[in-house]
Design a protein around this motif. Structure first.
Motif, PDB file in Angstrom:
ATOM      1  N   MET A   1      61.967  52.833 100.458  1.00 27.36           N
ATOM      2  CA  MET A   1      62.839  52.912  99.882  1.00 27.36           C
ATOM      3  C   MET A   1      64.245  52.197 100.582  1.00 27.36           C
ATOM      4  O   MET A   1      64.464  52.766 101.456  1.00 27.36           O
ATOM      5  CB  MET A   1      63.322  55.129  99.927  1.00 27.36           C
ATOM      6  N   PRO A   2      64.558  51.123 100.187  1.00 21.49           N
ATOM      7  CA  PRO A   2      65.714  50.616 100.857  1.00 21.49           C
ATOM      8  C   PRO A   2      66.622  51.569 101.322  1.00 21.49           C
ATOM      9  O   PRO A   2      67.346  52.474 100.195  1.00 21.49           O
ATOM     10  CB  PRO A   2      66.599  49.359 100.275  1.00 21.49           C
ATOM     11  N   PRO A   3      68.081  51.452 102.195  1.00 18.90           N
ATOM     12  CA  PRO A   3      68.722  52.207 102.645  1.00 18.90           C
ATOM     13  C   PRO A   3      70.302  52.381 101.878  1.00 18.90           C
ATOM     14  O   PRO A   3      70.095  51.347 100.501  1.00 18.90           O
ATOM     15  CB  PRO A   3      69.096  51.793 104.354  1.00 18.90           C
ATOM     16  N   SER A   4      71.035  53.246 101.978  1.00 17.90           N
ATOM     17  CA  SER A   4      71.807  53.357 100.459  1.00 17.90           C
ATOM     18  C   SER A   4      72.742  52.231 101.062  1.00 17.90           C
ATOM     19  O   SER A   4      72.964  53.178 102.457  1.00 17.90           O
ATOM     20  CB  SER A   4      72.149  54.209  99.817  1.00 17.90           C
ATOM     21  N   THR A   5      73.810  51.626 100.369  1.00 13.21           N
ATOM     22  CA  THR A   5      74.820  51.094 100.960  1.00 13.21           C
ATOM     23  C   THR A   5      76.379  52.073 101.030  1.00 13.21           C
ATOM     24  O   THR A   5      76.388  51.950  99.620  1.00 13.21           O
ATOM     25  CB  THR A   5      75.260  49.608 101.005  1.00 13.21           C
ATOM     26  N   LYS A   6      77.045  51.966 101.334  1.00 12.33           N
ATOM     27  CA  LYS A   6      78.584  52.414 100.866  1.00 12.33           C
ATOM     28  C   LYS A   6      79.738  51.672 101.004  1.00 12.33           C
ATOM     29  O   LYS A   6      79.643  51.394 102.159  1.00 12.33           O
ATOM     30  CB  LYS A   6      79.468  54.213 101.566  1.00 12.33           C
ATOM     31  N   LYS A   7      79.949  51.389 100.084  1.00 14.33           N
ATOM     32  CA  LYS A   7      81.109  49.791  99.953  1.00 14.33           C
ATOM     33  C   LYS A   7      82.833  50.660 100.209  1.00 14.33           C
ATOM     34  O   LYS A   7      82.788  51.975  99.346  1.00 14.33           O
ATOM     35  CB  LYS A   7      80.960  48.517  99.019  1.00 14.33           C
ATOM     36  N   ILE A   8      83.865  50.047 101.069  1.00 15.36           N
ATOM     37  CA  ILE A   8      84.854  50.423 101.019  1.00 15.36           C
ATOM     38  C   ILE A   8      85.854  49.390 100.456  1.00 15.36           C
ATOM     39  O   ILE A   8      85.523  48.203 100.925  1.00 15.36           O
ATOM     40  CB  ILE A   8      85.171  50.819 102.341  1.00 15.36           C
TER      41      ILE A   8
ATOM     42  N   ARG B   1      63.875  60.924 107.088  1.00  9.44           N
ATOM     43  CA  ARG B   1      62.742  60.884 106.149  1.00  9.44           C
ATOM     44  C   ARG B   1      62.083  60.114 106.992  1.00  9.44           C
ATOM     45  O   ARG B   1      60.546  59.886 106.254  1.00  9.44           O
ATOM     46  CB  ARG B   1      63.395  59.761 105.034  1.00  9.44           C
ATOM     47  N   ALA B   2      61.790  58.897 107.610  1.00  4.11           N
ATOM     48  CA  ALA B   2      60.480  58.378 108.760  1.00  4.11           C
ATOM     49  C   ALA B   2      59.970  59.877 109.506  1.00  4.11           C
ATOM     50  O   ALA B   2      58.698  59.895 108.864  1.00  4.11           O
ATOM     51  CB  ALA B   2      60.980  57.458 109.438  1.00  4.11           C
ATOM     52  N   ASN B   3      60.601  60.441 109.958  1.00  4.17           N
ATOM     53  CA  ASN B   3      60.044  61.732 110.658  1.00  4.17           C
ATOM     54  C   ASN B   3      59.260  63.094 110.113  1.00  4.17           C
ATOM     55  O   ASN B   3      58.081  63.004 109.885  1.00  4.17           O
ATOM     56  CB  ASN B   3      60.709  62.400 111.720  1.00  4.17           C
ATOM     57  N   LEU B   4      59.947  62.751 108.378  1.00  2.00           N
ATOM     58  CA  LEU B   4      58.915  64.201 107.181  1.00  2.00           C
ATOM     59  C   LEU B   4      58.268  63.016 106.688  1.00  2.00           C
ATOM     60  O   LEU B   4      56.802  64.151 106.472  1.00  2.00           O
ATOM     61  CB  LEU B   4      60.421  63.726 106.568  1.00  2.00           C
ATOM     62  N   LEU B   5      57.754  61.436 106.948  1.00  2.00           N
ATOM     63  CA  LEU B   5      56.421  61.405 105.739  1.00  2.00           C
ATOM     64  C   LEU B   5      55.763  61.345 107.271  1.00  2.00           C
ATOM     65  O   LEU B   5      54.361  61.247 107.027  1.00  2.00           O
ATOM     66  CB  LEU B   5      56.709  59.227 105.809  1.00  2.00           C
ATOM     67  N   ARG B   6      55.702  60.832 108.731  1.00  2.00           N
ATOM     68  CA  ARG B   6      55.305  60.825 109.541  1.00  2.00           C
ATOM     69  C   ARG B   6      54.192  62.369 109.287  1.00  2.00           C
ATOM     70  O   ARG B   6      52.902  62.755 110.112  1.00  2.00           O
ATOM     71  CB  ARG B   6      55.647  60.439 110.728  1.00  2.00           C
TER      72      ARG B   6
ATOM     73  N   ASP C   1      79.260  56.267 108.219  1.00  2.00           N
ATOM     74  CA  ASP C   1      78.547  55.276 107.073  1.00  2.00           C
ATOM     75  C   ASP C   1      77.498  54.547 107.514  1.00  2.00           C
ATOM     76  O   ASP C   1      76.401  55.328 107.273  1.00  2.00           O
ATOM     77  CB  ASP C   1      78.880  54.571 106.078  1.00  2.00           C
ATOM     78  N   LEU C   2      77.627  53.954 108.769  1.00  2.00           N
ATOM     79  CA  LEU C   2      75.914  53.463 108.811  1.00  2.00           C
ATOM     80  C   LEU C   2      75.346  54.631 109.760  1.00  2.00           C
ATOM     81  O   LEU C   2      73.773  54.578 110.363  1.00  2.00           O
ATOM     82  CB  LEU C   2      76.263  52.233 109.304  1.00  2.00           C
ATOM     83  N   ARG C   3      76.161  55.386 110.793  1.00  2.00           N
ATOM     84  CA  ARG C   3      75.114  55.937 111.749  1.00  2.00           C
ATOM     85  C   ARG C   3      75.011  57.027 111.171  1.00  2.00           C
ATOM     86  O   ARG C   3      73.658  57.451 111.166  1.00  2.00           O
ATOM     87  CB  ARG C   3      76.593  56.082 113.026  1.00  2.00           C
ATOM     88  N   ILE C   4      75.256  57.443 109.950  1.00  2.00           N
ATOM     89  CA  ILE C   4      74.424  59.153 108.923  1.00  2.00           C
ATOM     90  C   ILE C   4      73.516  58.074 108.482  1.00  2.00           C
ATOM     91  O   ILE C   4      72.580  58.890 108.334  1.00  2.00           O
ATOM     92  CB  ILE C   4      76.064  59.519 108.195  1.00  2.00           C
ATOM     93  N   GLU C   5      73.636  57.189 107.408  1.00  2.00           N
ATOM     94  CA  GLU C   5      72.321  56.967 107.096  1.00  2.00           C
ATOM     95  C   GLU C   5      71.449  55.970 107.762  1.00  2.00           C
ATOM     96  O   GLU C   5      69.974  56.465 106.908  1.00  2.00           O
ATOM     97  CB  GLU C   5      73.370  55.261 106.025  1.00  2.00           C
ATOM     98  N   ALA C   6      71.880  55.998 108.559  1.00  2.00           N
ATOM     99  CA  ALA C   6      70.176  55.839 110.203  1.00  2.00           C
ATOM    100  C   ALA C   6      69.795  57.298 110.704  1.00  2.00           C
ATOM    101  O   ALA C   6      68.512  57.368 110.208  1.00  2.00           O
ATOM    102  CB  ALA C   6      70.767  54.856 111.476  1.00  2.00           C
ATOM    103  N   ALA C   7      70.744  58.398 110.094  1.00  2.00           N
ATOM    104  CA  ALA C   7      69.956  59.433 111.400  1.00  2.00           C
ATOM    105  C   ALA C   7      69.095  59.840 109.910  1.00  2.00           C
ATOM    106  O   ALA C   7      68.214  60.458 110.083  1.00  2.00           O
ATOM    107  CB  ALA C   7      70.996  60.046 111.090  1.00  2.00           C
ATOM    108  N   ARG C   8      69.732  59.628 108.388  1.00  2.00           N
ATOM    109  CA  ARG C   8      69.001  60.476 107.088  1.00  2.00           C
ATOM    110  C   ARG C   8      67.752  59.304 106.974  1.00  2.00           C
ATOM    111  O   ARG C   8      66.781  59.862 106.972  1.00  2.00           O
ATOM    112  CB  ARG C   8      69.526  59.988 105.681  1.00  2.00           C
ATOM    113  N   GLU C   9      68.072  57.936 107.115  1.00  2.00           N
ATOM    114  CA  GLU C   9      66.291  57.416 107.572  1.00  2.00           C
ATOM    115  C   GLU C   9      65.655  57.659 108.677  1.00  2.00           C
ATOM    116  O   GLU C   9      64.248  57.802 108.300  1.00  2.00           O
ATOM    117  CB  GLU C   9      66.844  55.826 107.784  1.00  2.00           C
ATOM    118  N   LYS C  10      65.910  58.049 109.501  1.00  2.00           N
ATOM    119  CA  LYS C  10      64.845  58.652 111.188  1.00  2.00           C
ATOM    120  C   LYS C  10      65.097  60.233 110.198  1.00  2.00           C
ATOM    121  O   LYS C  10      63.173  59.991 110.718  1.00  2.00           O
ATOM    122  CB  LYS C  10      66.189  58.902 111.541  1.00  2.00           C
TER     123      LYS C  10
ATOM    124  N   THR D   1      63.574  66.859 101.785  1.00  2.00           N
ATOM    125  CA  THR D   1      64.508  66.052 100.950  1.00  2.00           C
ATOM    126  C   THR D   1      65.178  65.437 100.535  1.00  2.00           C
ATOM    127  O   THR D   1      66.018  65.020 100.514  1.00  2.00           O
ATOM    128  CB  THR D   1      62.855  65.004 100.316  1.00  2.00           C
ATOM    129  N   ARG D   2      65.527  67.343  99.951  1.00  2.00           N
ATOM    130  CA  ARG D   2      67.323  66.834  99.316  1.00  2.00           C
ATOM    131  C   ARG D   2      68.050  67.288 100.556  1.00  2.00           C
ATOM    132  O   ARG D   2      69.040  67.575  99.617  1.00  2.00           O
ATOM    133  CB  ARG D   2      66.699  68.396  98.207  1.00  2.00           C
TER     134      ARG D   2
END
Length: 297
Positions: free
Chosen positions: A1-8, A132-137, A121-130, A193-194
């Motif tokens: 799943m590609p990371p979501s981006t937030k535009k300002i 998710r990755a830990n969850l999948l592992r 926003d990038l830091r929060i998204e990176a934490a979420r991706e991490k 995941t929610r």
């Protein structure tokens, strides 16, 4: 799943930003009016409005309200707080410089604020991706135990058609219990995941903590019969509010980690104790332990 981006957006509008702008700019105007009534000096207005432009630019999104604050500050200072009062005078000394100063302050602050918000926003998204990755592992680790038990029980029945009815019923009961456990575990994983959306809700019920320990150890010994597990529980019954499935899985993970990664583990000790108002679960083993060179990593 590609990371979501937030535009300002550069000139974004929101009611929250409008409220901040009105509150800060209105406070600055009121303060200047009070100071003007108390003193005949005129220099204070520039400093107050520069500070106001800085604050508005910092606490709003984009460039809209910061730029608007800079323009209105210059016009307001000229029109209200500089002689001749209630009249616009473009011949005032330093007027273009004041306007440019406030505008630059606004643009620089808005730019810095926008970059900070993007980095956050990038830091929060990176934490979420991490997460998710830990969850999948962890999914493969958490699901392996009930699946292994189900496969073992069904294989035993298939390979031994003459198995006594009592033993067959016992194996089928184990399959049913493991399947139910697997369903609850998957439901809990889906709820985790929610969490990033604030929708996760862990249901807690008062459970007897020693029963949770007993069930976890019983499932563990089926998979690792060669390892002796001792249990220590207090004399009193500890009723603990918890999600029983999640806590059992935590204890199972600790036991399996000790067996797989402990190094020459032959005995594991599971201890349940009360610490004040909390229940403490601890798992220890007689293995080799963690190498010293890895403790600092």
């Amino acid at each position: 799943m590609p990371p979501s981006t937030k535009k300002i957006r550069i000139f974004s509008f929101s009611w929250r930003d409008l409220a901040i702008f009105c509150a800060l700019f209105g406070s600055a105007v009121l303060l200047c009016i009070l100071l003007h009534m108390a003193s005949s000096s005129e220099g204070f207005a520039y400093s107050i409005f520069i500070l106001t432009v800085l604050l508005i630019s910092r606490f709003t999104t984009g460039y809209l309200f910061g730029t608007l604050a800079a323009v209105l500050s210059v016009v307001g200072t000229n029109y209200i707080f500089t002689y001749p009062y209630w009249a616009v005078n473009f011949t005032l000394s330093g007027y273009p410089l004041t306007f440019l100063t406030m505008l630059v302050v606004s643009l620089v602050t808005c730019t810095m604020t926008t970059k900070i918000k993007r980095q956050e926003d990038l830091r929060i998204e990176a934490a979420r991706e991490k997460m998710r990755a830990n969850l999948l592992r962890s999914v493969s680790h958490d699901i392996r135990t009930p699946l292994t038990s189900i496969i073992g029980s069904t294989s035993a029945m298939i390979e031994n058609p003459d198995l006594p009815e009592e033993d067959r019923l016992l194996l089928l009961t184990d399959v049913r219990d493991d399947a139910q456990w697997l369903i609850r575990m998957v439901e809990n994983l889906l709820s985790i995941t929610r969490m990033s959306g604030g929708q996760a809700k862990i249901e807690k019920d008062c459970e007897a903590a020693e029963e949770i320990v007993g069930v976890s150890v019983s499932k563990f010994t089926k998979r690792f019969p060669a390892i002796k597990v001792s249990i220590e529980v207090p004399d009193e019954v500890l009723m603990v509010p918890m999600d029983a499935t999640l806590i059992r899985q935590v204890i199972m993970n600790l036991l399996e980690n000790a067996a797989i990664h402990g190094g020459n583990v032959t005995q594991i000790r599971v201890c349940l104790s009360r610490e004040g108002t909390n229940a403490c679960f601890s798992v220890s083993d007689n293995g080799d332990g963690i190498p010293k060179e890895r403790l600092s990593t």
